[in-house]
Design a protein around this motif. Structure first.
Motif, short mmCIF file in Angstrom:
data_model
loop_
_atom_site.label_atom_id
_atom_site.label_comp_id
_atom_site.label_asym_id
_atom_site.label_seq_id
_atom_site.Cartn_x
_atom_site.Cartn_y
_atom_site.Cartn_z
N ILE A 47 -5.58 -7.95 35.52
CA ILE A 47 -5.67 -8.24 34.05
C ILE A 47 -4.62 -7.19 32.98
O ILE A 47 -3.52 -7.91 32.53
N LEU A 48 -4.06 -6.75 33.52
CA LEU A 48 -3.00 -4.87 33.02
C LEU A 48 -1.71 -5.95 33.40
O LEU A 48 -0.60 -6.51 32.83
N ASP A 49 -1.89 -6.97 34.91
CA ASP A 49 -0.58 -6.70 35.17
C ASP A 49 0.41 -8.44 34.57
O ASP A 49 0.95 -8.32 34.62
N THR A 50 -1.39 -9.00 34.40
CA THR A 50 -0.86 -10.48 33.18
C THR A 50 -0.69 -10.17 32.10
O THR A 50 0.59 -10.82 31.37
N MET A 104 -6.67 -15.64 40.06
CA MET A 104 -6.06 -14.50 41.53
C MET A 104 -7.12 -13.83 42.10
O MET A 104 -8.26 -13.27 41.19
N GLN A 105 -7.17 -12.82 42.60
CA GLN A 105 -7.83 -12.19 43.66
C GLN A 105 -6.93 -10.91 43.63
O GLN A 105 -6.15 -10.14 43.38
N GLY A 106 -8.67 -9.76 43.57
CA GLY A 106 -7.81 -8.58 43.54
C GLY A 106 -8.59 -8.04 42.53
O GLY A 106 -9.83 -8.04 41.65
N ASP A 107 -8.19 -6.74 42.08
CA ASP A 107 -8.96 -5.45 40.78
C ASP A 107 -8.94 -5.96 39.56
O ASP A 107 -7.96 -6.81 39.41
N PRO A 108 -10.30 -6.80 39.12
CA PRO A 108 -9.86 -7.60 37.98
C PRO A 108 -9.24 -6.25 36.67
O PRO A 108 -8.44 -7.09 36.07
N VAL A 109 -9.23 -5.27 36.98
CA VAL A 109 -8.49 -4.39 35.78
C VAL A 109 -7.28 -4.49 35.95
O VAL A 109 -5.96 -5.00 35.11
N ARG A 110 -6.81 -4.42 37.36
CA ARG A 110 -5.18 -4.99 37.39
C ARG A 110 -5.07 -5.98 37.33
O ARG A 110 -3.86 -6.15 36.64
#
Length: 56
Positions: free
Chosen positions: A9-12, A1-7
């Protein structure tokens, strides 16, 4: 996945109905985590589930 790591992790965690997130930590203080923007610090304060942080 790509993007902001925090987002990501939280979305997953939300999508997969995760009970606990386990993350590594470089040992920054709470202030250092806020100033530098530690991923583990942000996840631990934003997650809807438990977060276990392990010092490296």
């Amino acid at each position: 996945m790509q993007g902001d790591p925090v987002r990501v992790i939280l979305d997953t965690a939300d999508t997969c109905d995760i009970d606990t997130i386990v993350m590594g930590n470089r040992g920054l203080s709470n202030l250092g985590g806020i100033v530098i923007g530690s991923v583990s610090h942000k996840v631990s304060y934003s997650a809807k589930c438990h977060v276990i942080t392990v010092r490296q």
